[in-house]
Structures are given as C-alpha cells and as structure tokens.
Scaffold this motif. Sequence first.
Motif: not given
Length: 265
Positions: A53, A135, A139, A170
């Motif tokens: 990630s 992003t 994710f 995340q």
Amino acid sequence: MTTAVSRRERRISPVFLGLVAIMCVSAWAVWTDYSASPGFAVFLFVVSGWIVSLCLHEYAHARTALHGGDLSVGAKGYLTLNPLKYTHVALSIVLPVIFVIMGGIGLPGGAVFIEQHRIRGRWKHSLISAAGPLTNVLFAALLTAPFWLGTVDRVPEVFRYALAFLALLQVTAAILNSLPVPGLDGYGVIEPWLSYRVRRQVEPYAPFGLLAVFGVLWIPEVNEGFFRAVDAIMGALGVTEWDTYWGQEFFRFWQGEPQFPGVSV
C-alpha cells in the motif's frame, strides 16, 4: 501534453512483485489455516500488504505528477513501484513499518520528490498531493468490502481479523496524511492556494511536521479522540472493534498466539 516515458521506466519492479507474492502466499496461509503459527502468517500478510500500500501511495503521487507535466518521475524510477527508488526509503517504508509493529498506527511516509516547477496550475499541484491519501482510502474500501457487502460470514475468522487490522492501518494513514500539517499531503493540497509569504514562513517547519503529529498523538486525550474517529469510520464500513482488536492480537505473534472463544489455535 506528452506523458511519454520509456518502457523500462514503466516496468514493474521485481521487488514489488516479490512483495505482492509474499502478500498472496501469506493471505492463502491465513485463509486455509495452513501455517502452524496463524499469528506469524497474519504478521507477514499485514506487513507485506502495508508495504504494498505504501508503494501504491507513492506511485499515485508519481503517476499524477507525470500526467501533470513532471516527466522526471520516470527517470527516477517512481513508476516501477520499487520502494527502494523513493527519495526517503527510511521515511516511506522502514519507519512506517516500525510504527505498525510498535503501535498499530498507519504512519504516513515521506513523499516522492516532485519537480514542482514542471507542474502548471494549482489544481494539479493539489491533486498530486491528494492522490496518495486517496489511494489509502481506496485500499481500505477494498479490504473492508466483505464487511460492507455483508459477505464477511463466508470469510475464515482469522483472515477476517487480518483484513480488519490492515484496513485500520489504511484508515489511520489516510487521516493522518490528510492533516494540513507541513510535510504531510494534507498541507500539500492547500499549499498552492496560500500566499508566497505564508509558504516561505512555513517551509522551514516541513521536515518536522510528521514528528509533531506523532508527538501530539502521545497526548492521551488526543489519542483517544483520534481512535474514536477511526473506530467510527471502521464501524461505518461494517468493521467492529472486536475485528480490529483481534487482528492486532494475531499480528503480534511474538507475544504468543491469542486465545479467545470461537477460534482454536
């Protein structure tokens, strides 16, 4: 505007492919309960998934910068997804992983080096900075899909906890990196809209922004409020505190395999 880069500059790095392979194999081990140590398999899955990630986070910055006019990102190797090519490997990869291991916080890393003078337009500058946290948001949405789609009952229990904990990282990274603090992406979003005088005054503090955020998180009231917000977001995605708690417990395999009703280890 051309965004042409050579095929070599766009070729995905074997280092990144290796990380993806580790993530997939460890995910399979957790899903099938193949490993003799479920905690170690969860650890490998979460750490490799977290590094993947981070690579995608930095790639998003670089790819957006490429389309914004900075062709130099190709020559720097940023489009290969190779974590070793980023300007601050220690800040982008090593330090965030250490914080995941120590405290279960998705600490945002250092960004790729963008040649700002090549970018024309304030909106493009803002979008380049926003691409990284977005992003992490995407994710997190993918990781929690079984929860908010209502299909989590079909997911093996330990794998469910591993997904929840990785998604938690995340979410924390997205929140922290979106703060309008110098040195973080949140400040990068608003920086183009500030006056030249303000930007010059703030610039010397940029290297210390991440440390300042970490220091503030040590304040008990701030820490409690921060994780209350994180739990609220996770709850909206269908993930309970039970899921994230046991995900972190399995992740810390060096403390011994956790024991709780419903799972035999």
